[in-house]
Scaffold this motif. Structure first.
Motif, mmCIF file in Angstrom:
data_model
loop_
_atom_site.group_PDB
_atom_site.id
_atom_site.type_symbol
_atom_site.label_atom_id
_atom_site.label_comp_id
_atom_site.label_asym_id
_atom_site.label_seq_id
_atom_site.Cartn_x
_atom_site.Cartn_y
_atom_site.Cartn_z
ATOM 1 N N ALA A 74 0.988 -1.187 -0.197
ATOM 2 C CA ALA A 74 0.292 0.127 0.097
ATOM 3 C C ALA A 74 0.655 1.245 -0.009
ATOM 4 N N ALA A 75 1.930 1.213 0.857
ATOM 5 C CA ALA A 75 2.877 2.519 1.066
ATOM 6 C C ALA A 75 3.655 2.743 -0.364
ATOM 7 N N THR A 76 3.960 1.560 -1.132
ATOM 8 C CA THR A 76 4.809 1.868 -2.322
ATOM 9 C C THR A 76 3.676 2.398 -3.540
ATOM 10 N N GLU A 77 2.371 1.825 -3.454
ATOM 11 C CA GLU A 77 1.594 2.384 -4.392
ATOM 12 C C GLU A 77 1.084 3.704 -4.069
ATOM 13 N N ILE A 78 1.169 4.160 -2.694
ATOM 14 C CA ILE A 78 0.636 5.568 -2.467
ATOM 15 C C ILE A 78 1.960 6.536 -2.870
ATOM 16 N N ALA A 79 3.085 5.845 -2.766
ATOM 17 C CA ALA A 79 4.425 6.876 -3.099
ATOM 18 C C ALA A 79 4.150 7.151 -4.501
ATOM 19 N N ARG A 80 3.844 6.159 -5.317
ATOM 20 C CA ARG A 80 3.552 6.620 -6.627
ATOM 21 C C ARG A 80 2.491 7.531 -7.086
ATOM 22 N N LEU A 81 1.638 7.993 -6.099
ATOM 23 C CA LEU A 81 0.551 8.800 -6.229
ATOM 24 C C LEU A 81 1.067 10.281 -5.804
ATOM 25 N N ASN A 82 2.479 10.458 -5.566
ATOM 26 C CA ASN A 82 3.115 11.832 -5.346
ATOM 27 C C ASN A 82 2.341 12.490 -3.957
ATOM 28 N N GLU B 284 14.684 0.763 6.204
ATOM 29 C CA GLU B 284 14.945 -0.200 5.038
ATOM 30 C C GLU B 284 13.557 -0.140 4.239
ATOM 31 N N ALA B 285 12.219 0.237 4.658
ATOM 32 C CA ALA B 285 11.249 0.092 3.937
ATOM 33 C C ALA B 285 11.266 1.420 3.046
ATOM 34 N N VAL B 286 11.580 2.551 3.754
ATOM 35 C CA VAL B 286 11.875 3.805 3.271
ATOM 36 C C VAL B 286 12.665 3.725 2.092
ATOM 37 N N LYS B 287 13.842 3.158 2.201
ATOM 38 C CA LYS B 287 14.976 2.869 1.125
ATOM 39 C C LYS B 287 14.357 2.372 -0.111
ATOM 40 N N GLN B 288 13.737 1.223 0.211
ATOM 41 C CA GLN B 288 13.195 0.340 -1.095
ATOM 42 C C GLN B 288 12.068 1.367 -1.648
ATOM 43 N N ILE B 289 11.168 1.972 -1.004
ATOM 44 C CA ILE B 289 10.000 2.479 -1.483
ATOM 45 C C ILE B 289 10.890 3.803 -2.365
ATOM 46 N N ARG B 290 11.836 4.432 -1.756
ATOM 47 C CA ARG B 290 12.183 5.664 -2.548
ATOM 48 C C ARG B 290 12.782 4.927 -3.996
ATOM 49 N N GLU B 291 13.585 3.615 -3.740
ATOM 50 C CA GLU B 291 14.458 3.411 -5.066
ATOM 51 C C GLU B 291 13.266 2.799 -6.006
ATOM 52 N N GLU B 292 12.151 2.152 -5.521
ATOM 53 C CA GLU B 292 11.162 1.639 -6.542
ATOM 54 C C GLU B 292 10.327 2.384 -7.323
ATOM 55 N N THR B 293 9.946 3.681 -6.553
ATOM 56 C CA THR B 293 9.019 4.725 -7.221
ATOM 57 C C THR B 293 9.471 5.938 -7.558
ATOM 58 N N GLY B 294 10.843 6.273 -7.127
ATOM 59 C CA GLY B 294 11.538 7.527 -7.434
ATOM 60 C C GLY B 294 11.052 8.653 -6.697
ATOM 61 N N ALA B 295 10.255 8.547 -5.520
ATOM 62 C CA ALA B 295 9.810 9.259 -4.537
ATOM 63 C C ALA B 295 11.051 9.868 -3.872
ATOM 64 N N GLY B 296 11.023 11.067 -3.429
ATOM 65 C CA GLY B 296 11.978 11.772 -3.007
ATOM 66 C C GLY B 296 12.195 11.687 -1.469
ATOM 67 N N TYR B 297 12.247 13.022 -0.846
ATOM 68 C CA TYR B 297 12.580 12.920 0.647
ATOM 69 C C TYR B 297 10.959 13.102 1.244
ATOM 70 N N ASN B 298 9.965 12.793 0.494
ATOM 71 C CA ASN B 298 8.797 12.977 0.982
ATOM 72 C C ASN B 298 8.133 11.824 1.664
ATOM 73 N N VAL B 299 9.097 10.723 1.685
ATOM 74 C CA VAL B 299 9.012 9.535 2.462
ATOM 75 C C VAL B 299 9.519 9.365 3.798
ATOM 76 N N PHE B 300 8.843 9.194 4.687
ATOM 77 C CA PHE B 300 9.389 9.352 6.088
ATOM 78 C C PHE B 300 9.238 7.920 6.841
ATOM 79 N N PHE B 301 10.132 7.625 7.790
ATOM 80 C CA PHE B 301 9.995 6.499 8.835
ATOM 81 C C PHE B 301 9.481 7.274 10.124
ATOM 82 N N MET B 302 8.407 6.564 11.090
ATOM 83 C CA MET B 302 7.949 7.394 12.209
ATOM 84 C C MET B 302 7.921 6.138 13.191
#
Length: 85
Positions: free
Chosen positions: A43-51, A67-85
């Motif tokens: 879900a997070a990966t697909e949401i990241a694709r929606l910017n 690690e999930a943040v790193k993977q999602i950024r690599e797979e989707t090209g999402a920048g620093y708008n993906v964070f871990f909490m």
């Protein structure tokens, strides 16, 4: 009748969903719990694709969350708008 229903279902599956509109999440902050594995990660990966404005991954383990943040950024090209909490 059963064969007709099957063929209709198969046709829909091949063609994809009838509503293929992509929502605009650029003004949204999204939090996904359990985002380091399974359905939450998908879900997070697909949401990241929606910017989204921000995508926050809520996980219990800092290491797996990072690690999930790193993977999602690599797979989707999402920048620093993906964070871990």
């Amino acid at each position: 009748a059963c064969g007709t229903a099957f063929m209709f279902g198969l046709k829909r599956w091949i063609e994809g969903p009838a509503n293929s509109a992509t929502p605009d999440l650029s003004d949204s902050i999204v939090i996904v719990t359990g985002a380091n594995t399974g359905v939450g990660f998908t879900a997070a990966t697909e949401i990241a694709r929606l910017n989204p404005k921000a995508l926050i991954l809520a996980c219990r383990s800092k290491e797996r969350g990072d690690e999930a943040v790193k993977q999602i950024r690599e797979e989707t090209g999402a920048g620093y708008n993906v964070f871990f909490m």
